[in-house]
Design a protein around this motif. Structure first.
Motif, PDB file in Angstrom:
ATOM      1  N   SER A 213     -56.622  -7.327 -19.340  1.00 13.54           N
ATOM      2  CA  SER A 213     -56.324  -8.199 -18.200  1.00 13.54           C
ATOM      3  C   SER A 213     -56.761  -7.570 -16.884  1.00 13.54           C
ATOM      4  O   SER A 213     -57.029  -6.374 -16.797  1.00 13.54           O
ATOM      5  CB  SER A 213     -54.816  -8.495 -18.137  1.00 13.54           C
ATOM      6  N   GLU A 222     -58.279 -10.920 -23.762  1.00 14.87           N
ATOM      7  CA  GLU A 222     -57.149 -10.760 -24.679  1.00 14.87           C
ATOM      8  C   GLU A 222     -57.612 -10.046 -25.956  1.00 14.87           C
ATOM      9  O   GLU A 222     -58.661 -10.380 -26.515  1.00 14.87           O
ATOM     10  CB  GLU A 222     -56.599 -12.149 -25.038  1.00 14.87           C
ATOM     11  N   ARG A 250     -55.478 -21.571 -18.606  1.00 15.30           N
ATOM     12  CA  ARG A 250     -55.431 -21.055 -19.981  1.00 15.30           C
ATOM     13  C   ARG A 250     -56.339 -19.855 -20.189  1.00 15.30           C
ATOM     14  O   ARG A 250     -56.052 -18.984 -21.010  1.00 15.30           O
ATOM     15  CB  ARG A 250     -55.862 -22.155 -20.968  1.00 15.30           C
ATOM     16  N   THR A 253     -54.317 -16.717 -19.717  1.00 14.38           N
ATOM     17  CA  THR A 253     -53.032 -16.453 -20.385  1.00 14.38           C
ATOM     18  C   THR A 253     -53.243 -15.784 -21.729  1.00 14.38           C
ATOM     19  O   THR A 253     -52.288 -15.408 -22.393  1.00 14.38           O
ATOM     20  CB  THR A 253     -52.261 -17.767 -20.630  1.00 14.38           C
ATOM     21  N   ARG A 255     -54.415 -17.373 -24.193  1.00 13.92           N
ATOM     22  CA  ARG A 255     -54.365 -18.432 -25.223  1.00 13.92           C
ATOM     23  C   ARG A 255     -55.623 -19.291 -25.113  1.00 13.92           C
ATOM     24  O   ARG A 255     -55.557 -20.476 -24.813  1.00 13.92           O
ATOM     25  CB  ARG A 255     -53.108 -19.291 -25.035  1.00 13.92           C
TER      26      ARG A 255
END
Length: 304
Positions: A213, A222, A250, A253, A255
């Motif tokens: 991140s 991620e 999104r 995040t 995801r």
């Protein structure tokens, strides 16, 4: 058997504490004062340093490392971590951290308390070390993520704006860039250790992550690990502006597997080329593309 990572007696050991007093809207100075008191009370001899600007801070950091201080501790955000890393990478001198910035992604990675400078100072007193990878391009290093697309263009625009301050400036820069943004033609040379291969993408952004991140927990890469000897390259290929606006939250995040335009490569080394893009790494202006980035395993000792 003696554990080399276990703390020894502190009394008389010399460390440097380098602060960005303006980090986190003045949190830097407050967190420094609290941490400094704790470190001195624990018996450390502390060089208390702050540069008038980034160049002077970098010079102070390099000077301390050359003098043989036991650790360089930085009190600020990811920008100051980035500066400190340039001084200690590959030297074996560990980097300690008293988080005081707005993002504090490196502190997040290492599980260092982000709102309690005394608790963060206690980690330095404990002196437990961990070795992590760094990403290197030429003679520059980064810990978190290299942004080289829409997000980097937004950063460039936001940095050129004098008003407003804080997050709202980024929101306005994002809206302004969306109006005129066109997908960027990228050429990536990817090498996962079995030899280079070239791929081309029309894409909204490319991010190269040593960690997962940046920007205060925006989890664009991620799955990236700090000690796996690999970089994670994420590409968001061409999508409509409506979909970009809808997907943008999104993307950050973690995801994003469900976003059809999401492409993920794991490599030891990557060359990213695209016209007219200035990349950012650890939130700092890093350099114009093309850039070659490689993972350097175990390049940084941290106190964590």
């Amino acid at each position: 058997m003696h554990d080399p990572t276990a703390p020894g007696p502190v009394r008389g050991r010399e460390i440097a504490l380098l602060t960005n007093p303006t980090a986190g809207r003045g949190r830097g100075a407050r967190h420094r004062d609290a941490a400094l008191a704790r470190l001195r009370e624990s018996g450390f001899v502390v060089r208390n340093l702050a540069g008038r600007d980034a160049d002077e801070a970098a010079e102070l950091a390099r000077g301390c490392v050359a003098d043989g201080v036991e650790a360089l501790v930085v009190c600020g955000g990811d920008g100051l971590v980035h500066l400190g890393v340039q001084a200690v990478a590959g030297t074996g001198v560990p980097l300690g951290l008293i988080p005081a910035g707005t993002g504090n992604d490196v502190a997040r990675y290492l599980g260092i308390p982000r709102t309690d400078p005394v608790a963060a100072a206690d980690r330095v007193v404990g002196s437990r070390r961990r070795t992590i990878d760094l990403a290197r391009s030429g003679d520059r290093w980064f810990v978190t993520v290299l942004a080289a697309g829409f997000d980097a263009i937004v950063n460039e625009r936001a940095n050129a704006m004098t008003w407003p301050r804080g997050q709202m400036r980024y929101n306005l820069a994002t809206l302004a860039e969306l109006r005129t943004f066109r997908p960027i033609p990228y050429v990536l040379e990817l090498d996962d250790g079995s030899g280079p291969r070239t791929v081309e993408h029309e894409a909204m952004l490319v991010a190269v992550g040593n960690g997962p991140s940046f920007g205060g927990g925006l989890r664009i890469t991620e799955g990236a690990l700090l000690d796996d000897g690999m970089l994670d390259v994420v590409v968001i290929t061409e999508m409509s502006k409506t979909k970009l606006v809808r997907s943008y939250p999104r993307l950050f995040t973690g995801r994003i597997d469900g976003v059809a335009e999401y492409v993920h490569h794991r490599v030891e080394r990557v060359t990213v080329a695209a016209p007219g893009i200035v990349s950012y790494a650890d939130g700092e202006r890093f350099g114009a593309l093309p850039l070659t980035v490689e993972c350097v395993p175990g390049a940084l000792e941290v106190i964590a």
